[in-house]
Design a protein around this motif. Structure first.
Motif, PDB file in Angstrom:
ATOM      1  N   LYS A 440      48.981  36.649  42.403  1.00  0.00           N
ATOM      2  CA  LYS A 440      48.161  37.860  42.505  1.00  0.00           C
ATOM      3  C   LYS A 440      47.839  38.383  41.109  1.00  0.00           C
ATOM      4  CE  LYS A 440      48.059  42.473  44.566  1.00  0.00           C
ATOM      5  NZ  LYS A 440      48.559  43.310  45.657  1.00  0.00           N
ATOM      6  N   TYR A 441      48.839  38.362  40.238  1.00  0.00           N
ATOM      7  CA  TYR A 441      48.646  38.841  38.871  1.00  0.00           C
ATOM      8  C   TYR A 441      47.584  37.994  38.141  1.00  0.00           C
ATOM      9  CZ  TYR A 441      49.455  39.488  33.924  1.00  0.00           C
ATOM     10  OH  TYR A 441      49.254  39.692  32.588  1.00  0.00           O
ATOM     11  N   GLN A 442      47.735  36.670  38.229  1.00  0.00           N
ATOM     12  CA  GLN A 442      46.801  35.800  37.495  1.00  0.00           C
ATOM     13  C   GLN A 442      45.386  35.861  38.047  1.00  0.00           C
ATOM     14  OE1 GLN A 442      49.311  32.157  37.887  1.00  0.00           O
ATOM     15  NE2 GLN A 442      48.556  31.747  35.825  1.00  0.00           N
ATOM     16  N   GLU A 443      45.285  35.794  39.370  1.00  0.00           N
ATOM     17  CA  GLU A 443      43.973  35.675  40.006  1.00  0.00           C
ATOM     18  C   GLU A 443      43.226  37.007  40.049  1.00  0.00           C
ATOM     19  OE1 GLU A 443      42.817  32.785  40.877  1.00  0.00           O
ATOM     20  OE2 GLU A 443      40.997  33.407  41.952  1.00  0.00           O
ATOM     21  N   TYR A 444      43.949  38.093  40.349  1.00  0.00           N
ATOM     22  CA  TYR A 444      43.254  39.354  40.625  1.00  0.00           C
ATOM     23  C   TYR A 444      43.396  40.402  39.525  1.00  0.00           C
ATOM     24  CZ  TYR A 444      42.716  37.071  45.085  1.00  0.00           C
ATOM     25  OH  TYR A 444      42.379  36.169  46.056  1.00  0.00           O
ATOM     26  N   VAL A 445      44.382  40.224  38.634  1.00  0.00           N
ATOM     27  CA  VAL A 445      44.496  41.135  37.488  1.00  0.00           C
ATOM     28  C   VAL A 445      43.837  40.480  36.282  1.00  0.00           C
ATOM     29  CG1 VAL A 445      46.083  42.352  35.924  1.00  0.00           C
ATOM     30  CG2 VAL A 445      46.623  42.170  38.379  1.00  0.00           C
ATOM     31  N   GLU A 446      44.343  39.298  35.909  1.00  0.00           N
ATOM     32  CA  GLU A 446      43.858  38.637  34.694  1.00  0.00           C
ATOM     33  C   GLU A 446      42.459  38.054  34.849  1.00  0.00           C
ATOM     34  OE1 GLU A 446      46.893  35.728  33.607  1.00  0.00           O
ATOM     35  OE2 GLU A 446      47.137  36.893  31.752  1.00  0.00           O
ATOM     36  N   LYS A 447      42.248  37.236  35.884  1.00  0.00           N
ATOM     37  CA  LYS A 447      41.003  36.491  35.990  1.00  0.00           C
ATOM     38  C   LYS A 447      39.857  37.359  36.510  1.00  0.00           C
ATOM     39  CE  LYS A 447      39.452  32.313  38.287  1.00  0.00           C
ATOM     40  NZ  LYS A 447      39.907  31.361  39.316  1.00  0.00           N
ATOM     41  N   LYS A 448      40.080  38.055  37.622  1.00  0.00           N
ATOM     42  CA  LYS A 448      38.978  38.795  38.244  1.00  0.00           C
ATOM     43  C   LYS A 448      38.926  40.260  37.857  1.00  0.00           C
ATOM     44  CE  LYS A 448      38.141  35.714  42.074  1.00  0.00           C
ATOM     45  NZ  LYS A 448      38.424  35.337  43.464  1.00  0.00           N
ATOM     46  N   GLY A 449      40.012  40.777  37.296  1.00  0.00           N
ATOM     47  CA  GLY A 449      40.020  42.178  36.886  1.00  0.00           C
ATOM     48  C   GLY A 449      39.851  43.153  38.041  1.00  0.00           C
ATOM     49  N   LEU A 450      40.264  42.728  39.210  1.00  0.00           N
ATOM     50  CA  LEU A 450      40.113  43.574  40.404  1.00  0.00           C
ATOM     51  C   LEU A 450      41.111  44.732  40.391  1.00  0.00           C
ATOM     52  CD1 LEU A 450      38.289  43.139  42.929  1.00  0.00           C
ATOM     53  CD2 LEU A 450      40.293  42.168  44.062  1.00  0.00           C
ATOM     54  N   LEU A 451      42.281  44.474  39.819  1.00  0.00           N
ATOM     55  CA  LEU A 451      43.334  45.484  39.699  1.00  0.00           C
ATOM     56  C   LEU A 451      43.775  45.537  38.251  1.00  0.00           C
ATOM     57  CD1 LEU A 451      45.656  44.202  42.582  1.00  0.00           C
ATOM     58  CD2 LEU A 451      44.161  46.197  42.746  1.00  0.00           C
ATOM     59  N   THR A 452      44.259  46.704  37.819  1.00  0.00           N
ATOM     60  CA  THR A 452      44.902  46.752  36.506  1.00  0.00           C
ATOM     61  C   THR A 452      46.345  46.280  36.688  1.00  0.00           C
ATOM     62  OG1 THR A 452      45.767  48.984  36.793  1.00  0.00           O
ATOM     63  CG2 THR A 452      43.530  48.783  35.859  1.00  0.00           C
ATOM     64  N   ILE A 453      46.972  45.952  35.590  1.00  0.00           N
ATOM     65  CA  ILE A 453      48.359  45.492  35.706  1.00  0.00           C
ATOM     66  C   ILE A 453      49.246  46.608  36.275  1.00  0.00           C
ATOM     67  CG2 ILE A 453      48.843  45.984  33.256  1.00  0.00           C
ATOM     68  CD1 ILE A 453      50.782  43.552  33.407  1.00  0.00           C
TER      69      ILE A 453
END
Ligand SMILES: [Zn+2]
Length: 534
Positions: A440-453
């Motif tokens: 979830k961290y790699q795909e949606y925080v880092e790659k897609k920027g959908l969520l902040t860390i």
């Protein structure tokens, strides 16, 4: 839970303030055998210094030092602005310090009961320090006994337990395909009451699965009322996440009705729109949920960050009536010529709903040569059609599948909702058991920027603790239990995938569970510090 989510937030703030006042007392108690008169000179057990701290509540990191005394967090100080001494100091410069993650939906009891996997290392290496079991209506009925046995065996993470409706029902009336009568309902209520008194988080259901699927709504309302009386929550795998029976939105309506009628917090397990027929229904589902929330029904959900679900081939494609009663009856029906046509039509339709035979990847089976192939490939290999292949396979042994049945648009629409938290629903054969949190961290925080860390961390810690009413976990605040992780944002990564589902994740460098350091410089310390929590 009659109180709303918002009420519990403000209550928590008050509690935090009260705990802050008690810091000096805690510090003194911690260094009892030291002759320190000034609390600021106290010696704490562990000090984690110089880290970028996400406390589970704020979305931005803070430069803070965290002190641990025994099993608790006993001090939180602006970095460098204190003179606290520690027996052990850990320098977290350049690293993220966060509450240990809480996974509200796992299937880890077999591991926790074992002698070789009870460390739960595949969860610790994802940053998870507390796992929930007993979801989907499954799991043990006797919560007190289970808690005692797990703690006696020794467990690497904390564990919390739901009591499963399917298990309770099966204990009382087997796998009978009918509604419960008054006596049976009373017997189920009795078992549920005992479980709640023993510390169950609430009632879980798996209304999609046998035998939960044989219950009507009223049966669940009656039982959910008991869980509510003990301030438990209602955790449900919906009757339908697709178009298998009543349909996704109708199943959601049923769940909301149950929560409303029983005056209980509703938690939707692994929220998803499963299968091509319901793709795009995330917007209707979100609207329905938020409308109910506005009407006063307290609702949350968890979600795993993958486009494939994981289940048994049997549960994925077989009609429920075929699986009723017993394994023997199941196999007899599969081979009953008079049922063959009806069966074939229904299985074919279930395969279509899931995206066709190519979308069902075999991930675990006794014949290893078939693992990694999809149902279409196995059918070709055996020169059978996919339906006959499925019927043959489920009789040869347990077949686990990754079912690629979700649309990225739906997954992302759910993920950004403030009432959605992170889970794994980890099962053998699916990488979610080893890699959901870093994925979830790699795909949606880092790659897609959908969520902040910070949002990702909050969705994986304090928000989950609040839903489950785990009052002293999920935050880095004074008085909270010291479940803490230190990780490197640049290297936190999933290594498991659909071809190799059981590879440990990387990037988690230090882990404390109840104040004990169980992972030190990426090495497991052979310590089993987990407890039964409720
Ligand atoms: Zn489930």
């Amino acid at each position: 839970m009659p109180s709303t989510f918002m009420q519990s937030v403000s209550l928590e703030r008050i509690l935090s303030a009260a705990l802050l006042v008690s810091v000096i007392t805690v510090l003194s108690a911690c260094s009892e055998n030291k002759p320190a008169s000034d609390a600021k000179q106290a010696v704490v057990d562990t000090l984690i210094i110089n880290g970028n701290v996400y406390n589970g509540i704020e979305t931005k990191s803070q430069a803070l030092d965290i002190a641990i005394c025994g099993s608790e967090i006993c001090g939180v100080y602006p970095t460098g602005q204190h003179s606290v001494k520690a027996k052990t100091t850990l320098d977290a410069t350049g690293k993220i310090v966060s509450p240990g993650f809480i996974d509200p939906h796992t299937h880890t009891l077999a591991e926790l009961y074992s002698k070789d996997k009870n460390s739960n290392l595949n969860y610790l290496t994802q940053g998870v320090t507390t796992v929930v079991n007993g979801n989907d209506g499954e799991g043990p009925v006797d919560i007190a006994k289970t808690a005692r046995e797990l703690e006696a065996n020794g467990i690497g993470t904390n564990v919390a337990l739901f009591v499963g409706h399917g298990s309770v029902r099966e204990q009382v009336m087997g796998r009978a395909q009918r509604f419960a009568n008054t006596e049976e309902l009373a017997a189920m209520s009795q078992l549920l009451t005992q479980a709640m008194e023993a510390g169950a988080l609430g009632l879980s259901t798996g209304l999609y699965y046998v035998p939960g699927s044989f219950a009507n709504t009223e049966e669940v309302v009656t039982l959910a009322k008991i869980a509510s009386k003990y301030n438990g929550i209602y955790d449900t795998h919906l009757r339908d996440e697709s178009t298998f029976n009543i349909g996704f939105i109708a199943a959601l309506t049923e769940a909301i009705h149950i929560a409303d009628a029983a005056d209980i917090h509703l938690h939707l397990a692994h929220i998803k729109a499963l299968g091509v027929d319901v793709w795009g229904q995330s917007s209707a589902a979100i609207e329905k949920i938020e409308h109910a929330q506005a009407q006063g029904v307290s609702i949350s959900a968890d979600q795993y960050p993958w486009l494939a679900s994981g289940t048994k081939l049997r549960s994925a494609v077989m009609p429920k009536w075929v699986m009723a009663d017993s394994q023997q009856a199941f196999h007899q029906r599969l081979n009953d010529a008079s049922l063959a046509e009806k069966l074939s039509v229904e299985i074919k339709e279930n395969i279509r709903r899931r995206g066709g035979p190519k979308s069902l990847l075999i991930t675990a089976f006794k014949d290893a040569t078939l693992v990694g192939l999809n149902l279409a490939q196995i059918a070709e290999k055996r020169a059978l059609d996919p339906v006959k292949t499925a019927i043959a396979l489920v009789q040869e042994g347990e077949v686990r599948v990754a079912s690629f049945n979700m649309s990225p648009t739906d997954v992302e629409a759910f993920m950004v909702k403030p009432w959605v938290v992170t889970s794994s629903d980890g099962t053998n054969g699916h990488p979610r058991k080893f890699a959901s949190f870093p994925q979830k961290y790699q795909e949606y925080v880092e790659k897609k920027g959908l969520l902040t860390i910070g949002e990702f961390i909050n969705q994986s810690s304090s928000k989950t603790a609040k839903i489950l009413a785990l009052k002293d976990r999920g935050q880095l605040n004074i008085g909270y239990q010291a479940d803490i992780i230190v990780f490197d944002a640049n290297t936190f990564a999933a290594n498991a995938n659909f071809s190799t589902w059981n590879k440990y994740s990387s990037g988690i460098e230090q882990v404390w569970v109840n104040g004990q350091q169980v992972i030190k410089n990426k090495q497991f310390q052979e310590k089993l510090a987990g407890k039964f929590v409720h």
